[in-house]
Design a protein around this motif. Structure first.
Motif, PDB file in Angstrom:
ATOM      1  N   GLU A 239       0.793  -1.277  -0.017  1.00  7.81           N
ATOM      2  CA  GLU A 239       0.209   0.049   0.000  1.00  7.81           C
ATOM      3  C   GLU A 239       0.747   1.272   0.121  1.00  7.81           C
ATOM      4  N   THR A 242       1.307   3.268  -3.251  1.00  9.67           N
ATOM      5  CA  THR A 242       0.482   4.288  -3.660  1.00  9.67           C
ATOM      6  C   THR A 242       0.784   5.649  -3.351  1.00  9.67           C
ATOM      7  N   THR A 245       3.693   6.467  -5.603  1.00 16.32           N
ATOM      8  CA  THR A 245       3.030   6.919  -6.995  1.00 16.32           C
ATOM      9  C   THR A 245       2.620   8.299  -6.902  1.00 16.32           C
ATOM     10  N   SER A 246       1.807   8.527  -5.936  1.00 17.82           N
ATOM     11  CA  SER A 246       1.071   9.883  -5.678  1.00 17.82           C
ATOM     12  C   SER A 246       2.037  11.206  -5.810  1.00 17.82           C
TER      13      SER A 246
END
Length: 270
Positions: A239, A242, A245-246
């Protein structure tokens, strides 16, 4: 302070002697070379006229081409940075764990640990010096790769994404989290293979835990609290992807909890 500094130098020497730093440095340099020569911009009289990615024209044509070209450039920069960040997070951490896992077992080898403890150092200083040495080496390599990518893409394109730099800290921090698991199992079992199996097993389990919402809803009254207990207790390696990546895409982070819970896991290990 001097004993700790000496242990840091000893760890760096071991990393260099085993060609770990050299190997990871060469891989990082190769990635930087690819990134450097992948993007080429055609600028005419101060205006961006064309984009070539790996030799292929990536610039739009037609009405409003100039504005579309800038948007395309932004997307390319963000995509390249997010790909490098994702590769550094997954491939980089997995390779780094594999390369460095055996170092602490070497420190615990009969004869060597007694020699270290015969010096004016404690067991805690030996462990802390080793951990900081490995962590610092991986941190420098991560900064070299991701920071270099950010500089190259930003200078060549003029698109600056400072939030990407935050993902560097997350990659370094998550390596520390997973290395804590390797260290814990290494101290308990004195087995490098088992320590790696546990670390990679935690990463695999995190893939399952990433679907906590869907999985927990189909579990029974006994399985559901057990599942959520594992979710909150174990590192949420998958998790955290993410979040990386954000940040790489200059987007808002929906939740920082996976990173926070992972850091707390590492603190419990140490």
């Amino acid at each position: 302070m001097r004993p700790l500094y000496g242990l840091l130098l000893l760890t760096f020497r071991e990393l260099w002697a085993k060609k770990i730093v050299l190997g990871l440095f060469l891989i990082s340099s190769l990635v930087l070379l690819v990134v450097t020569f992948a993007l080429n911009l055609d600028v005419v009289e101060g205006s961006l006229e064309g984009i070539r990615l790996f030799g292929q024209n990536a610039a739009p044509s037609g009405e409003g081409a100039e504005a579309q070209t800038q948007m395309t450039l932004n997307r390319i920069v963000v995509t390249v940075e997010s790909v490098v960040a994702g590769a550094a997070y997954w491939i980089g951490i997995l390779l780094s764990l594999f390369a460095s896992a055996g170092l602490f077992s070497d420190v615990q080898a009969p004869g060597r640990v007694e020699l270290l403890l015969s010096k004016p150092v404690s067991r805690t200083q030996v462990i802390v010096g080793h951990v900081i040495g490995v962590w610092a080496a991986i941190a420098l390599l991560t900064i070299y790769l991701m920071g270099g990518t950010w500089l190259v893409m930003s200078i060549k394109s003029g698109v600056w994404n400072p939030r990407f730099l935050l993902s560097i800290g997350i990659v370094i921090g998550m390596f520390g989290v997973m290395y804590a698991a390797v260290m814990l199992m290494g101290v308990w079992t004195e087995s490098t293979a088992l320590a790696l199996i546990v670390a990679y097993g935690l990463i695999f389990i995190s893939m399952v835990l990433a679907g906590a919402g869907e999985i927990a809803s189909v579990l029974g009254p006994v399985g559901r609290p057990v599942f959520w207990g594992l979710y909150h207790a174990l590192p949420n390696f998958t998790e955290v992807t993410t979040i990386v990546t954000s940040l790489s895409k200059d987007q808002a982070v929906s939740s920082w909890y996976p990173l926070i819970s992972s850091v707390l896991f590492a603190r419990r290990d140490f």
